[in-house]
Design a protein around this motif. Sequence first.
Motif, short mmCIF file in Angstrom:
data_model
loop_
_atom_site.label_atom_id
_atom_site.label_comp_id
_atom_site.label_asym_id
_atom_site.label_seq_id
_atom_site.Cartn_x
_atom_site.Cartn_y
_atom_site.Cartn_z
N TRP A 9 -2.62 -4.35 4.92
CA TRP A 9 -1.45 -4.23 5.86
C TRP A 9 0.04 -4.69 5.21
O TRP A 9 0.76 -4.05 5.73
CB TRP A 9 -1.75 -5.20 6.91
CG TRP A 9 -2.85 -4.89 7.93
CD1 TRP A 9 -4.13 -5.57 8.03
CD2 TRP A 9 -3.05 -3.86 8.83
NE1 TRP A 9 -4.77 -4.98 8.90
CE2 TRP A 9 -4.10 -3.87 9.46
CE3 TRP A 9 -1.81 -2.97 9.12
CZ2 TRP A 9 -4.58 -2.97 10.37
CZ3 TRP A 9 -2.36 -2.15 10.23
CH2 TRP A 9 -3.53 -2.01 10.86
N SER A 13 2.99 -2.16 5.37
CA SER A 13 4.40 -2.77 5.99
C SER A 13 5.52 -2.42 5.06
O SER A 13 6.76 -2.11 5.51
CB SER A 13 4.24 -4.37 6.34
OG SER A 13 5.48 -4.89 6.76
N ALA A 35 3.09 -4.04 11.50
CA ALA A 35 2.17 -4.13 10.27
C ALA A 35 2.11 -5.52 9.63
O ALA A 35 1.09 -5.81 9.01
CB ALA A 35 2.20 -2.85 9.33
N ALA A 38 -0.07 -7.74 11.57
CA ALA A 38 -1.14 -7.47 11.46
C ALA A 38 -1.76 -8.02 9.85
O ALA A 38 -2.79 -8.54 9.99
CB ALA A 38 -1.66 -5.98 11.37
N ALA A 39 -0.93 -7.89 9.11
CA ALA A 39 -1.06 -8.86 7.87
C ALA A 39 -1.43 -10.23 7.93
O ALA A 39 -2.54 -10.77 7.38
CB ALA A 39 -0.27 -8.15 6.94
N ALA A 42 -4.80 -10.63 9.52
CA ALA A 42 -5.88 -10.42 8.57
C ALA A 42 -6.05 -11.63 7.63
O ALA A 42 -7.03 -12.07 7.31
CB ALA A 42 -5.53 -9.08 7.76
N GLN A 51 -6.99 -7.35 14.56
CA GLN A 51 -5.92 -6.91 13.78
C GLN A 51 -5.04 -5.80 14.62
O GLN A 51 -3.82 -5.56 14.72
CB GLN A 51 -6.26 -6.55 12.33
CG GLN A 51 -6.67 -7.80 11.53
CD GLN A 51 -7.14 -7.30 10.08
OE1 GLN A 51 -7.08 -6.35 9.81
NE2 GLN A 51 -8.35 -8.03 9.58
N LEU A 55 -1.49 -5.45 16.08
CA LEU A 55 -0.62 -4.25 15.44
C LEU A 55 -0.04 -3.65 17.07
O LEU A 55 1.09 -3.30 17.23
CB LEU A 55 -1.09 -3.44 14.96
CG LEU A 55 -0.40 -1.99 14.62
CD1 LEU A 55 0.62 -2.56 13.22
CD2 LEU A 55 -1.24 -1.10 13.61
#
Length: 152
Positions: A9, A13, A35, A38-39, A42, A51, A55
């Motif tokens: 992710w 990004s 993103a 989302a990282a 994660a 995730q 996002l």
Amino acid sequence: MDWNPALLWLALSLLLALAELTSGAMVLLALGIAALFAALLAWLGLPLAWQLIGLALATGVMVPVAIKFIRPWFSPRGVAYGTTGTGVEKGRVYRTLIRDYDGATGIKVNGDFYRLRVQETAATELPLGTAVVFKEFDGTTAIVTIAPPKEH
């Protein structure tokens, strides 16, 4: 190096943020920030479904924020890019210009030169500095009328 989902992710990004350099619309930057969110999810160990939900939510927030608040910081004041031909200019008064290399008469709208044609007479040549009122575009020709003289 172990490629875990958080690093994937993060790489996405960074790629989106770099790709923003080619567009200037700030949408790819907003997607890059989403993103990044989302990282973070994660990295916290949430499953892929969460995730993706994160996002989507971050994208829904960041895209409008980037367009409305971040993009104006990178645009010069008074220039409305992408609006030429949408009718925003209708009714505005412009001064005629004479183009150097071919002597064409026209007006500048948002920094771009457009040849003109007078609506009533179909004339395409006017003296330099003549006040005209923009009506519409016909292809790349600006259709104008002569502005009435100002009363003092």
